[in-house]
Design an enzyme around this catalytic site. Structure first.
Site, short mmCIF file in Angstrom:
data_model
loop_
_atom_site.label_atom_id
_atom_site.label_comp_id
_atom_site.label_asym_id
_atom_site.label_seq_id
_atom_site.Cartn_x
_atom_site.Cartn_y
_atom_site.Cartn_z
N LYS A 89 0.86 -1.19 0.00
CA LYS A 89 0.00 0.00 0.00
C LYS A 89 0.88 1.22 0.00
CE LYS A 89 -3.85 2.26 0.33
NZ LYS A 89 -3.42 2.94 -0.92
N GLN A 110 7.27 3.71 3.98
CA GLN A 110 5.85 3.33 3.99
C GLN A 110 5.61 2.05 4.81
OE1 GLN A 110 4.01 5.50 1.54
NE2 GLN A 110 2.29 5.04 2.87
N LYS A 113 5.43 3.27 8.45
CA LYS A 113 4.29 4.18 8.60
C LYS A 113 2.98 3.37 8.62
CE LYS A 113 4.16 7.48 5.50
NZ LYS A 113 3.80 8.47 4.46
N LYS A 125 5.36 1.71 -3.04
CA LYS A 125 5.33 3.07 -3.62
C LYS A 125 5.55 2.95 -5.11
CE LYS A 125 4.95 7.34 -2.18
NZ LYS A 125 4.34 7.85 -0.94
N ASP A 165 -0.06 10.80 -4.34
CA ASP A 165 1.14 11.37 -3.71
C ASP A 165 1.40 12.65 -4.50
OD1 ASP A 165 3.35 10.50 -1.65
OD2 ASP A 165 4.47 11.33 -3.31
N THR A 208 -4.38 13.58 5.38
CA THR A 208 -2.97 13.72 5.77
C THR A 208 -2.76 15.01 6.57
OG1 THR A 208 -2.46 12.62 3.68
CG2 THR A 208 -0.60 13.51 4.91
N ASN A 239 -2.07 19.18 -1.46
CA ASN A 239 -3.14 18.62 -0.63
C ASN A 239 -2.80 18.58 0.86
OD1 ASN A 239 -3.90 15.71 0.53
ND2 ASN A 239 -5.62 16.60 -0.56
N SER A 376 -6.80 5.83 3.80
CA SER A 376 -6.87 4.94 2.63
C SER A 376 -7.27 3.54 3.07
CB SER A 376 -5.50 4.86 1.95
OG SER A 376 -5.30 5.94 1.08
N1 GLU Z 1 1.22 9.02 -0.49
C1 GLU Z 1 0.69 8.99 0.83
C2 GLU Z 1 1.79 8.63 1.81
O1 GLU Z 1 2.92 9.01 1.61
C3 GLU Z 1 -0.57 8.15 0.95
C4 GLU Z 1 -0.46 6.74 0.51
C5 GLU Z 1 -1.77 5.98 0.46
O2 GLU Z 1 -2.81 6.53 0.78
O3 GLU Z 1 -1.72 4.80 0.09
O4 GLU Z 1 1.59 8.02 2.82
#
Ligand code: GLU
Length: 445
Positions: A89, A110, A113, A125, A165, A208, A239, A376
């Protein structure tokens, strides 16, 4: 670093010329060294050697035809980094700076996180060096369709779920989703950040930025402080920055500056967010336009100059390494007492050292900006149920998640003798769950 030095050396050897990836890995390995000391079984099982190597990486050609009929070629990427606790994800970055180093650093971060959110999502990613800036809607659509024509082979609602992103917003997700559905004949939650009429979740757009403020509000509260009455600088104007600004204002703070890659605006009376939304979300123009609507404000070329403005709280929400050692020193000497990272890895390692040494309340990206991906995952849950929650329901879940992330990061920091160091705390708390899952699943990859 002692025990994990060899892991770091191998990363450098195997991935030469990838400075951002090295930077992200080094920070995590330094933080989790004490975890390695306490868990020799994980060392033996090669967890540390395996976690720094993506499970799968796909690089592909993306050809499309521009408005002049000329054929353009970009490179597409998907880094499927770790699926120990759930399907891959993570977002899709569309920006000319995109390369393997940047997407690997983002994919690596990620993992931790996503683990911190407490939800079942692995780390990934993707992206391309395509620049949506200055392109027509038709060009963006043709690029997105071509990109998805290849990407669709590698993703799926239980395999890998991309999202937005930098450079990928509602418009791009729409074009990509349309192409996925057309090719697969499958209406499914394979992307998040979808429109509200076709499977999107309320609050995903705001998540976010709002999540960053919920996280920082909790961190501030433990030190007897709050956003109320605080002067705040937010870098960026995408955003994340827009909705962080909106939430700061709701919480009684005042955002006085925002930026884009060319410069920054300073409005001492407080940024008028409606103007920003119009410039950025509707007109897709530069932030310098702001002074046309509000002539008593100031625009300065050179975006990093934004950190010279006096503030109580700084929220870097633009991009990686946007806040360096000198900017950190300036912030501290101007009396700034809290920094929350809305972007991914916006502070350089030296800047982070300055913040920690000066006892600044520092919310690292992995923890502080996890609200986007957490929401998400809530969108995925709603898609699986074929149901949707109200704004209030999603917002309150998001708030709980952010408070829990703060609590786990701060508890891990205490447990490993680094009280108040949320960098170490977030890295350890995120890592423990993934390591446990990888160990349980055996040497599968
Ligand atoms: N791009 C965002 C991040 O850096 C969201 C990723 C997502 O929602 O999958 O966490």
């Amino acid at each position: 670093m002692k025990i994990l030095e060899s892991v770091m050396n191998q990363v450098i050897k195997r991935n030469p010329n990838e400075p951002e990836f090295h930077q992200a890995v080094k920070e995590v390995l330094e933080s989790i060294e004490p975890v390695a000391e306490r868990n020799p079984q994980w060392l033996e099982a090669g967890i540390f050697d395996r976690i720094v190597e993506p499970e799968r990486q796909v690089f592909f050609r993306v050809s499309w035809v521009d408005d002049c009929g000329k054929i353009q070629v970009n490179r597409g990427y998907r880094i499927q980094f770790n699926s120990a606790i759930g399907p891959y994800k993570g977002g899709i970055r569309l920006h000319p700076s995109v390369n393997a180093s940047i997407l690997k650093f983002l994919g690596f971060e990620q993992i931790f996180k996503n683990s911190l959110t407490g939800l079942p999502i692995g780390g990934g990613k993707g992206g391309s060096d395509f620049d949506p800036k200055g392109k027509s809607d038709g060009e963006v659509m043709r690029f997105c369709q071509s990109f998805m024509t290849e990407l669709q082979r590698h993703i799926g609602e239980n395999t890998d779920i991309p999202a937005g992103d930098i450079g990928t917003g509602a418009r791009e997700i729409g074009y990509m989703y349309g192409q996925y559905k057309r090719l697969r004949n499958d209406f499914t939650g394979v992307l998040t950040g979808k429109g509200l009429t076709w499977g999107g979740s309320l609050v995903r757009t705001e998540a976010t930025g709002y999540g960053l403020c919920y996280f920082m509000a909790e961190a501030l509260k433990t030190k007897g402080k709050s956003f109320n009455g605080a002067t705040v600088i937010v870098s960026g104007s995408g955003n994340v920055a827009i909705y962080a600004t909106e939430k700061v204002h709701q919480l009684g703070g005042k955002v006085v500056a925002l930026s884009d890659s060319e410069g920054y605006i300073y409005d001492p009376d407080g940024i008028k967010l409606e103007t920003i939304k119009r410039i950025k979300e509707v007109d897709r123009k530069r932030i310098s336009e702001y002074i046309k609507y509000h002539p008593n404000t100031k625009y300065t070329k050179n975006s990093s100059g934004i950190w010279t403005i006096k503030c109580d709280i700084a929220l870097p929400c633009a991009t990686q390494n946007e806040l360096d050692e000198n900017s950190a020193k300036t912030l501290v000497s101007n009396g700034c007492y809290a920094v929350g990272e809305g972007a991914n890895m916006p502070s350089t390692p030296k800047a982070i050292d300055i913040f920690l040494k000066n006892k600044i309340i520092f919310g690292p990206a992995k923890a502080a900006n996890a609200g986007g991906v957490a929401t998400s995952a809530l969108e995925m849950a709603q898609n699986s149920m074929r149901y949707s929650w109200t704004f209030e329901e999603v917002d309150s879940k998001l708030k709980d998640i952010m408070i829990n992330i703060y609590k786990s990061a701060s508890a891990a920091a205490i447990e490993y003798d680094h009280e108040n160091n949320l960098v170490v705390g977030a890295n350890i708390a995120g890592f423990l769950k993934v390591a446990d899952a990888m160990y349980a699943q055996g040497v599968t990859s």
